[in-house]
Design a protein around this motif. Structure first.
Motif, PDB file in Angstrom:
ATOM      1  N   THR A 188       0.813  -1.223   0.000  1.00  0.00           N
ATOM      2  CA  THR A 188       0.000   0.000   0.000  1.00  0.00           C
ATOM      3  C   THR A 188       0.846   1.272   0.000  1.00  0.00           C
ATOM      4  N   ALA A 189       1.877   1.319   0.834  1.00  0.00           N
ATOM      5  CA  ALA A 189       2.703   2.526   0.909  1.00  0.00           C
ATOM      6  C   ALA A 189       3.367   2.815  -0.436  1.00  0.00           C
ATOM      7  N   PHE A 212      -8.674   2.524   3.512  1.00  0.00           N
ATOM      8  CA  PHE A 212      -7.758   1.474   3.957  1.00  0.00           C
ATOM      9  C   PHE A 212      -8.531   0.286   4.509  1.00  0.00           C
ATOM     10  N   TRP A 224       0.937   4.610   6.506  1.00  0.00           N
ATOM     11  CA  TRP A 224       0.190   5.023   5.319  1.00  0.00           C
ATOM     12  C   TRP A 224      -0.193   6.502   5.389  1.00  0.00           C
TER      13      TRP A 224
END
Length: 278
Positions: A188-189, A212, A224
């Protein structure tokens, strides 16, 4: 179950609990369809934080000995009971004439069955032709007839709540385009960094909503949120559980492989899949 098969549900995680709330009443109301009882076993809501002790080998052995049987597993991430039950079925099959069939149902787009290459399924239910291609590459022992395209089980028409409609309308009064990002995995990052680089070069007046995974955000949320800080006042975090609404109403939905991508397409919106090194 409706066809009269002896049916067992072994459920864990927040998704499993949501399944019970959504479907078990409907299943119970149709109890007359079967002369067999319906067995439901509920494990932990979060196996990593609150482990649930069970013996999948004993569980399957007691219920399938001498019978034709199939184990249907999905692709939860992080994976837990699906792998355990697949391994248990494989071990039991070593000493049985009546084998337990292992059936993998793909949960989301762009997957090649993350239950793992060490699992040997007999059948794969794929979301589309691309998923079938990936499955045949992942499991060389399978033939064309062993991978069946059944569609994405998570795609449906979404009725957007009035709250989200009103919020979306307010944003559109100030911005030309509304993007929605759906994330939750370890990548995700990196996906957010790629999205930032892309949107930085995107002309026009745009706004970003980020959604998220409600479970994984508890663990990775701080990381994040630090990644989306450079977006400044052009970004906001969606409330947990509203991702489908935003995917259905936003102009563009962006993700790696979230089912919300296919929900967006079903609702006539633009969907972009981010490919990263991760």
């Amino acid at each position: 179950f409706k066809a009269g098969y002896q049916t067992h549900f072994f459920i864990e995680g927040k998704g499993g609990q949501r399944f019970l709330k959504t479907y078990i009443q409907d299943i119970a109301s149709n109890i007359y369809y079967s002369s067999k009882p319906l067995e439901v076993t509920i494990g932990s809501d979060d196996f990593e934080k609150r482990p649930y002790l069970y013996d999948p080998y004993f569980y399957l052995d007691q219920r399938t000995r001498g019978k034709s049987a199939a184990v249907l597993i999905g692709e939860s991430s992080p994976i837990n009971i699906e792998r355990e039950f697949a391994f248990a079925a494989s071990n039991l099959n070593k000493n049985r004439s009546k084998k337990i069939k292992i059936v993998v149902c793909q949960d989301f787009w762009g997957s090649s069955c993350i239950v793992g290459k060490d699992i040997m399924p007999d059948l794969v239910l794929s979301v589309d032709e691309y998923g079938k291609k990936l499955s045949l590459e992942t499991y060389p022992h399978l033939t064309e007839n062993d991978v069946i395209v059944v569609g994405n089980p998570g795609v449906k028409d979404v009725i957007v709540s009035d709250e989200i409609k009103n919020e979306f309308g307010g944003i559109k009064e100030k911005y030309d385009s509304v993007y929605f990002f759906a994330g939750g995995g370890k990548e995700t990052a990196e996906q957010l960094r790629l999205l930032y680089a892309c949107l930085s070069k995107t002309p026009g007046n745009w706004y970003l909503i980020v959604g998220f995974h409600p479970k994984l955000v508890e663990q990775h949320g701080n990381e994040w949120r630090s990644v989306i800080k450079p977006f400044g006042g052009r970004v906001q975090e969606a409330l947990p559980g509203t991702g489908e609404y935003w995917g259905a109403i936003a102009d563009v939905t962006v993700s790696g492989a979230s089912t919300i991508l296919t929900t967006a397409v079903k609702m006539g919106k633009v969907a972009i899949s981010l490919g990263t090194q991760e």
